[in-house]
Design an enzyme around this catalytic site. Sequence first.
Site, PDB file in Angstrom:
ATOM      1  N   CYS A  80      10.412  -2.651  -0.076  1.00 55.57           N
ATOM      2  CA  CYS A  80       9.982  -3.340   1.146  1.00 55.57           C
ATOM      3  C   CYS A  80      10.918  -4.478   1.548  1.00 55.57           C
ATOM      4  CB  CYS A  80       8.551  -3.842   1.010  1.00 55.57           C
ATOM      5  SG  CYS A  80       8.320  -4.842  -0.458  1.00 55.57           S
ATOM      6  N   GLU A  98       0.639  -7.167   0.379  1.00 54.29           N
ATOM      7  CA  GLU A  98       2.106  -7.120   0.427  1.00 54.29           C
ATOM      8  C   GLU A  98       2.454  -5.832   1.146  1.00 54.29           C
ATOM      9  OE1 GLU A  98       3.888  -9.499  -0.465  1.00 54.29           O
ATOM     10  OE2 GLU A  98       2.533 -10.631  -1.754  1.00 54.29           O
TER      11      GLU A  98
END
Length: 511
Positions: A300, A266
């Site tokens: 993010c 990720e």
Amino acid sequence: MGEPPTDAAATRRMWESLEFRALLWINGEWCKAEDGRTFSVEDKATGEVIENVAMATDVETRKAVSAACDALPGWRRCPPAERSQFLQKILALLHEYKEPLARLITVEQGSPLDQSRSQVDYAASFFSWFAGEAQRIYGRSVPHPDPRRRLRVEYYPVGVVAAITPWNGALGLPAKKIAGALAAGCTIILKPSELTPLSALALAWLSQKAGLPSGVFNVVCGDAPAIGRVLLHDPDVRMITFTGSTRTGRCLMTEAAKQIKRISLELGGNAPFIVFSDADMNQAAEDLVWLKCMNSGQVCVTANRILVEENIQAEFVAKVLEHLRQQKLGHGLSPGVTVGPLIRREAVERIASLVQEAIKQGANLRYGGDIPPPGPGERFFPPTLLENVTQAMRLAREEIFGPVFPVLTFESDDEALQMANDTSYGLAAYVYTNNIARGQRFAEELEVGVVGINDPRPIIASAPFGGCKESGIGREGGTEGLLEFMEPRLIGTRFPENRFKSKSNPGSSEK
Ligand code: ADP
């Protein structure tokens, strides 16, 4: 601004109700580093050292891997219903210790207290989801053209998993990985960020209280490259699950390739937040400021570029500014604070340089932009909005990781789509429109793993989350998040030729 809050003493007392040690958690024991070294953890708002934590190197990491290997046969054979019960115990403890955990997150990570409370809830939601999913590890049967044959697919745990997590979700990001891996029947070594190891150690303590068998879950923190080398090179570690920068993810993937280790990544994002003139502009402005100020923009999936249809730019920016004026910058434990510090001074300087470079190249600073000088309060970057930003500027190309709002404009759907996809990242995208056909087109054509249509937060534990392009591979949460930690095994059985032949009237004639 950088002053500790007035209830600092109360804060410390509450946090001391978490009885984790500033040590390593290996094989069900709290251990010092063999060479006795420690590293310090700071209150991110004040820079005050709040703890000195044992610093692991390769020696301690090898012990953790060996503990996880020894614990694997017992844990993978543990019936799913029992594994589920352990997860449910940890879930109950996360609820019980929510307040001290939230305060700990606020101090070591910097996020405002309400956001830290939400992070504890988020962590808990993964234990809840995976406690259920552990009991739904179904296989399937596959028809075979040969009538004598049967095929079935069963799922088995990958084995020992190494989880490497960053500082911007001190509890939530380890929780996602731990809950999924435990549910699947894997044992784990967690390496949290050295900037925020305490929440991960608190999670280890909760697992201890829940009675999780020794060695099933281990935590090592300290010398990241030394720890990483052992985790990547030891063939007993079968999978790396990583959340962090694309730069580090690329290095880990390169190393993992040498042993064909399974890897889940990720990584960074550069999410467009697209606002059309037919959108509910008030809602879009409110959602944008909420999304962008969460954890001071250090997320993010946050909006990195704000793409606004040209004819509504002035009106939309005015609405965003109204919300920005209501934000309060300060120590996350102080009442009313909505934007905390950045993780370190270097982050402030980096983002300041992105903003200044954009201004030099023609961007127009509309709000904020006052960079604190070195000294007390030096990590507080104010919410900042710029107009006339272009796709060529570094501000639009790099992941900002701070509360900066770069506004770009577009004139048509095609241009918006082209701009949105013009990035090496592919994590999240947000589209605000009341035209359902347009929303559907963007959902289908955006090159990302998550699309929010009039929705700033579609991410929950029961849904798969992850990115494409340089934002990573693999998914967390949902059914996919469990399968990430499992290998499908194809099992074929061939029966003797006459096994299914119907016997013609085998002596059962009624005549
Ligand atoms: P950030 O710059 O946001 O801290 P990183 O990708 O550098 O993001 O760090 C994310 C996690 O990866 C942290 O736990 C960090 O310690 C870890 N890390 C960084 N480099 C390595 C490495 N060479 N081996 C193992 N872990 C690493």
